[in-house]
Write a protein that holds these residues in place. Structure first.
Motif, PDB file in Angstrom:
ATOM      1  N   TRP A 149       0.933  -1.031   0.086  1.00 23.05           N
ATOM      2  CA  TRP A 149      -0.116   0.024   0.127  1.00 23.05           C
ATOM      3  C   TRP A 149       0.914   0.999   0.277  1.00 23.05           C
ATOM      4  O   TRP A 149       1.742   1.290   0.906  1.00 23.05           O
ATOM      5  N   ASP A 150       0.621   2.028  -0.959  1.00 26.31           N
ATOM      6  CA  ASP A 150       1.458   3.274  -1.009  1.00 26.31           C
ATOM      7  C   ASP A 150       0.727   4.332  -0.387  1.00 26.31           C
ATOM      8  O   ASP A 150      -0.485   4.770  -0.840  1.00 26.31           O
ATOM      9  N   SER A 151       1.208   4.796   0.768  1.00 24.03           N
ATOM     10  CA  SER A 151       0.380   5.745   1.673  1.00 24.03           C
ATOM     11  C   SER A 151       0.376   7.101   1.211  1.00 24.03           C
ATOM     12  O   SER A 151      -0.381   7.808   1.623  1.00 24.03           O
ATOM     13  N   VAL A 152       1.365   7.469   0.191  1.00 23.89           N
ATOM     14  CA  VAL A 152       1.453   8.915  -0.492  1.00 23.89           C
ATOM     15  C   VAL A 152       0.505   8.929  -1.541  1.00 23.89           C
ATOM     16  O   VAL A 152      -0.255   9.669  -1.616  1.00 23.89           O
ATOM     17  N   GLY A 153       0.611   8.030  -2.480  1.00 26.85           N
ATOM     18  CA  GLY A 153      -0.261   7.861  -3.468  1.00 26.85           C
ATOM     19  C   GLY A 153      -1.566   7.348  -3.189  1.00 26.85           C
ATOM     20  O   GLY A 153      -2.668   7.428  -4.042  1.00 26.85           O
ATOM     21  N   ARG A 154      -1.657   6.763  -1.939  1.00 28.13           N
ATOM     22  CA  ARG A 154      -2.993   6.150  -1.570  1.00 28.13           C
ATOM     23  C   ARG A 154      -3.582   5.173  -2.582  1.00 28.13           C
ATOM     24  O   ARG A 154      -4.721   5.251  -3.003  1.00 28.13           O
ATOM     25  N   GLN A 155      -2.839   4.131  -2.830  1.00 27.75           N
ATOM     26  CA  GLN A 155      -3.292   3.477  -3.707  1.00 27.75           C
ATOM     27  C   GLN A 155      -2.610   1.775  -3.714  1.00 27.75           C
ATOM     28  O   GLN A 155      -1.410   2.219  -3.166  1.00 27.75           O
ATOM     29  N   PHE A 156      -2.837   0.698  -3.938  1.00 31.17           N
ATOM     30  CA  PHE A 156      -2.383  -0.456  -3.918  1.00 31.17           C
ATOM     31  C   PHE A 156      -1.339  -0.753  -4.890  1.00 31.17           C
ATOM     32  O   PHE A 156      -1.647  -0.198  -5.992  1.00 31.17           O
ATOM     33  N   TYR A 157      -0.483  -1.444  -4.659  1.00 31.89           N
ATOM     34  CA  TYR A 157       0.579  -1.912  -5.801  1.00 31.89           C
ATOM     35  C   TYR A 157       1.095  -3.344  -5.713  1.00 31.89           C
ATOM     36  O   TYR A 157       1.046  -3.651  -4.620  1.00 31.89           O
ATOM     37  N   TYR A 178       0.789   0.146 -10.297  1.00 30.27           N
ATOM     38  CA  TYR A 178      -0.045   0.731  -9.351  1.00 30.27           C
ATOM     39  C   TYR A 178      -1.601   0.815  -9.997  1.00 30.27           C
ATOM     40  O   TYR A 178      -1.839   0.658 -11.213  1.00 30.27           O
ATOM     41  N   GLY A 179      -2.313   0.951  -8.977  1.00 36.72           N
ATOM     42  CA  GLY A 179      -3.911   1.108  -9.347  1.00 36.72           C
ATOM     43  C   GLY A 179      -4.446   0.325 -10.483  1.00 36.72           C
ATOM     44  O   GLY A 179      -4.399  -0.855 -10.136  1.00 36.72           O
TER      45      GLY A 179
END
Length: 209
Positions: A149-157, A178-179
């Protein structure tokens, strides 16, 4: 998935063989036999194109429970050798017996601890995570992916493990999706450029033109 196993949660405080619940131990032995029988059926049934271990961590724990009846204090080397050989055979019978089979082995992650140079000081968490389960799995598979989970971009990868080369070349190591690009189809197109276009492609059709 191979199967859903709903069993009594093992008491992780048990370390002595004398404290093991013998009736529960037999249940774990029987369930492990069912798992191996299901794998034998997959080897025989060529219509099955994809196998998922969900999760490989729990499958490894079940193997341990079937051999020891507990998860802690299982250091007796002769018994560990039997356990490792049993789990090793489960994987390699499939890998060699079904060359056309896609195997997706999902594992949980656990904190990675670094040993201290001071023998009196316990190991410290180094801020990283590692695969939880049978330690050799990473050397068996063709590629290892990590989900995060990318907490900056707020999306799973999903990310091809940068510390482990794939059998499809090293140029993909560390690549992330991503996404909406975080799909089996995009991974397949990277690994097998000739994969069919069109509708989203599941792993059972990887490499099919």
């Amino acid at each position: 998935s191979l199967m859903e196993i709903s069993l009594k949660e093992p008491d992780r405080a048990i370390r002595k063989q004398d404290d093991v619940d013998r009736l529960q131990w037999q249940i774990w032995i029987d369930e492990w036999k069912k798992v191996k029988a299901a794998h034998d059926a997959i080897i025989a049934d060529k219509t099955v194109r994809t196998l998922v271990w969900d999760t490989g961590t729990e499958l490894w724990n079940l193997a341990q429970l079937s051999h020891f009846g507990k998860l802690q204090g299982n250091s007796r080397q002769d018994r560990r050798t039997e356990l490792n050989a049993d789990f090793h055979k489960l994987f390699w019978d499939l890998y060699k017996g079904r060359l056309d089979l896609n195997m997706i082995l999902i594992h949980k992650l656990k904190k990675q601890y670094a040993k201290s140079s001071d023998p009196n000081k316990p190991a410290d968490w180094n801020g990283k995570y590692e695969r939880e389960g049978f330690g050799r799995v990473g050397f068996w598979v063709d590629m290892s992916l990590r989900m995060g989970w990318d907490s900056v971009g707020r999306q799973f990868y999903s990310e091809l493990d940068g510390d482990q080369p794939t059998r499809f070349g090293t140029e993909l190591c560390g690549k992330r999706w991503y996404g909406e690009e975080n799909t089996f189809r995009n991974l397949a197109l990277e690994v097998f450029p000739g994969t069919a276009w069109g509708d989203p492609v599941g792993p059972e059709w990887w490499g099919v033109k």
